[in-house]
Design an enzyme around this catalytic site. Sequence first.
Site, PDB file in Angstrom:
ATOM      1  N   THR A  59       0.830  -1.208   0.000  1.00  0.00           N
ATOM      2  CA  THR A  59       0.000   0.000   0.000  1.00  0.00           C
ATOM      3  C   THR A  59       0.862   1.255   0.000  1.00  0.00           C
ATOM      4  O   THR A  59       0.579   2.221  -0.713  1.00  0.00           O
ATOM      5  CB  THR A  59      -0.955   0.000   1.214  1.00  0.00           C
ATOM      6  OG1 THR A  59      -1.712  -1.213   1.201  1.00  0.00           O
ATOM      7  CG2 THR A  59      -1.905   1.172   1.163  1.00  0.00           C
ATOM      8  N   CYS A  60       1.929   1.252   0.775  1.00  0.00           N
ATOM      9  CA  CYS A  60       2.831   2.410   0.816  1.00  0.00           C
ATOM     10  C   CYS A  60       3.486   2.615  -0.543  1.00  0.00           C
ATOM     11  O   CYS A  60       3.552   3.747  -1.048  1.00  0.00           O
ATOM     12  CB  CYS A  60       3.894   2.220   1.898  1.00  0.00           C
ATOM     13  SG  CYS A  60       3.228   2.018   3.562  1.00  0.00           S
ATOM     14  N   ALA A  61       3.960   1.541  -1.134  1.00  0.00           N
ATOM     15  CA  ALA A  61       4.586   1.626  -2.447  1.00  0.00           C
ATOM     16  C   ALA A  61       3.593   2.161  -3.477  1.00  0.00           C
ATOM     17  O   ALA A  61       3.940   3.001  -4.314  1.00  0.00           O
ATOM     18  CB  ALA A  61       5.111   0.254  -2.869  1.00  0.00           C
TER      19      ALA A  61
END
Length: 168
Positions: A59-61
């Site tokens: 999700t961060c990526a």
Amino acid sequence: MATVTLKGNEIHTLGNLPENGSQAPSFTLVKTDLSSASLSDYKGKKVVLNIFPSIDTGTCAQSVRQFNQEAAELKNTAILCISKDLPFAQARFCGAEGIDKVETLSDFRDGSFGKSYHVEFTDGPLQGLLSRSVVVVNENGEVIYSEQVSETADEPNYKAALEALMDA
């Protein structure tokens, strides 16, 4: 203290994000070349703070990829992707992904960003990392939009953040 969830389980941060209309707290973070970057470096620009736990999670990526894609269209805007990842990991990720329109910054040295923006997790498995949030700052350094994502595994509301930029 603010409450969010990680896969449905409650976890807490130091507090609430800066309110709309308030001055964005100053900060000093570490660039991928190990030099420092401060909010004052972006004076006169709109700034998007894309804050997240770790660039090495899906999700961060994706948030970094999405903001990188959107940044190509934005004038007079800096998009800062902020985590406690080491600058080396941030540089590796961006290089491998061809990400070149956002700037990654690290809060690894003293954690002061997480404290001043109240996004540091205080408990749970991500304790010490930063809560997934977006803060948009106008050219005058005022907060014009903020979102602390209620479920850490979810992506932020990109559309709302970008609309705040367009309205500024």
